[in-house]
Design an enzyme around this catalytic site. Structure first.
Site, PDB file in Angstrom:
ATOM      1  N   ASP A 207       5.858   2.140   2.205  1.00  0.00           N
ATOM      2  CA  ASP A 207       4.894   1.072   2.485  1.00  0.00           C
ATOM      3  C   ASP A 207       4.139   1.468   3.754  1.00  0.00           C
ATOM      4  O   ASP A 207       4.723   1.471   4.852  1.00  0.00           O
ATOM      5  CB  ASP A 207       5.682  -0.240   2.682  1.00  0.00           C
ATOM      6  CG  ASP A 207       4.776  -1.441   2.890  1.00  0.00           C
ATOM      7  OD1 ASP A 207       3.622  -1.247   3.325  1.00  0.00           O
ATOM      8  OD2 ASP A 207       5.256  -2.572   2.627  1.00  0.00           O
ATOM      9  N   HIS A 208       2.863   1.784   3.590  1.00  0.00           N
ATOM     10  CA  HIS A 208       2.109   2.328   4.727  1.00  0.00           C
ATOM     11  C   HIS A 208       1.835   1.267   5.801  1.00  0.00           C
ATOM     12  O   HIS A 208       1.393   1.590   6.904  1.00  0.00           O
ATOM     13  CB  HIS A 208       0.792   2.952   4.231  1.00  0.00           C
ATOM     14  CG  HIS A 208       0.325   4.109   5.057  1.00  0.00           C
ATOM     15  ND1 HIS A 208       0.752   4.336   6.343  1.00  0.00           N
ATOM     16  CD2 HIS A 208      -0.543   5.112   4.779  1.00  0.00           C
ATOM     17  CE1 HIS A 208       0.168   5.422   6.823  1.00  0.00           C
ATOM     18  NE2 HIS A 208      -0.621   5.919   5.892  1.00  0.00           N
ATOM     19  N   ARG A 209       2.140  -0.002   5.518  1.00  0.00           N
ATOM     20  CA  ARG A 209       2.011  -1.018   6.580  1.00  0.00           C
ATOM     21  C   ARG A 209       3.132  -0.851   7.600  1.00  0.00           C
ATOM     22  O   ARG A 209       2.975  -1.194   8.772  1.00  0.00           O
ATOM     23  CB  ARG A 209       2.100  -2.435   5.978  1.00  0.00           C
ATOM     24  CG  ARG A 209       0.947  -2.796   5.074  1.00  0.00           C
ATOM     25  CD  ARG A 209       1.205  -4.101   4.372  1.00  0.00           C
ATOM     26  NE  ARG A 209       2.422  -4.042   3.530  1.00  0.00           N
ATOM     27  CZ  ARG A 209       2.907  -5.050   2.833  1.00  0.00           C
ATOM     28  NH1 ARG A 209       2.302  -6.232   2.866  1.00  0.00           N
ATOM     29  NH2 ARG A 209       3.988  -4.916   2.092  1.00  0.00           N
TER      30      ARG A 209
ATOM     31  N   PRO B 145       0.846  -1.197   0.000  1.00  0.00           N
ATOM     32  CA  PRO B 145       0.000   0.000   0.000  1.00  0.00           C
ATOM     33  C   PRO B 145       0.887   1.257   0.000  1.00  0.00           C
ATOM     34  O   PRO B 145       1.522   1.582   0.996  1.00  0.00           O
ATOM     35  CB  PRO B 145      -0.819  -0.124   1.291  1.00  0.00           C
ATOM     36  CG  PRO B 145      -0.146  -1.152   2.113  1.00  0.00           C
ATOM     37  CD  PRO B 145       0.847  -1.900   1.285  1.00  0.00           C
TER      38      PRO B 145
END
Ligand code: CAO
Length: 243
Positions: free
Chosen positions: A215-217, A39
């Site tokens: 990476d928004h995780r 994401p």
């Protein structure tokens, strides 16, 4: 994913179908895999590199005597290495199950190289331990060998964070795709003179556009903003690298 419908383009005009090269195919798989798994968010910023450029130009001849072609890239690598030391949450990968983070104690920085056969990422090992001259020599050597298809496997492995510099070509900003399993990539566009308000008048300043995709995780937006602000500050006054 619904497939893109196959079309017979020859009904619209003359066409020629050719196989994709090995590098182009490998790049397509890597980029597609990352696009689908990660994401992505991109944080934009700009760094005032007016003084850095004055300094770079003033030592360019001296650097050449030391065998180093001094472009902005080695300074950007050095600043990123410091940013990764300061914000180690950018120097991680997600564990296989996606519920752990693997924290890396080394700082290897990859940089994208545009070759006639496609995109390659060459890797500078332990970038935080190297001088700007060393980084300049190494990036020039890796870049030249990439063009001649002379990179070895180890020259392209082990990167923690990637830089994609389109600064010598042009553009004001872009959204690079994270080089998974890394969690962030810095896009660098072409520096240009911009009017910057100093509180009284507009000053002509050389501004370098930065685009950090992450990476928004693994990384939150506030940390991404802190990371690019830090990079901007360091590139605006490289004496900060000594602190
Ligand atoms: N703004 C303005 N000028 C810049 C700049 C920037 N951000 N970055 C580089 N330049 C200038 C350099 O200073 C140099 O000029 P001088 O000789 O006057 O100093 C000139 O552009 C050419 O630089 P270069 O291309 O020889 O060297 P580099 O270190 O900037 O880049 C490399 C090396 C390997 C990164 C580059 O050749 C390359 O392949 N870039 C493309 C990467 C790419 O394709 N990314 C996309 C990946 S996603 O599809």
């Amino acid at each position: 994913i619904p497939p893109v419908p196959v079309q017979d383009f020859s009904q619209f005009g003359e066409i020629e179908e050719k196989p994709m090269g090995r590098l182009l195919k490998a790049g397509a798989v890597n980029l597609h895999r990352s696009w689908l798994n990660v994401p992505h968010v991109t944080q934009f910023d700009q760094a005032d590199i007016t003084e850095l450029e004055d300094f770079r130009k003033s030592i360019k001849a001296e650097a050449e005597k030391q065998g180093a072609k001094l472009t902005p890239l080695p300074f950007i690598i050095k600043a990123c290495a410091l940013a990764l030391e300061t914000f180690p949450q950018f120097n991680v990968s997600l564990g296989a199950e996606g519920d752990t983070l693997i924290w890396k104690k080394y700082i290897n920085i990859g940089f994208a190289v545009d070759t006639p056969d496609g995109l390659l990422v060459a890797v500078v090992k332990d970038a935080n331990k190297k001088s700007v001259y060393q980084l300049a020599r190494e990036t020039a050597d890796l870049g030249a060998r990439a063009q001649k298809k002379q990179l070895k496997g180890e020259d392209m492995k082990g990167s923690c964070f990637t830089i994609s510099s389109l600064g010598s070509i042009g553009g004001t900003a872009f959204t690079p795709i994270v080089n998974a399993p890394e969690v962030a990539i810095l896009g660098v566009s072409k520096a240009s003179i911009q009017p910057v308000w100093d509180g009284k008048v507009f000053q002509p300043r050389l501004m370098l556009p930065l685009s950090l995709s992450y990476d928004h995780r693994a990384i939150n937006g506030a940390d991404a903003a802190r990371f690019t602000s830090f990079l901007s500050q360091v590139l605006a006054d490289i004496r900060r690298m000594l602190l």
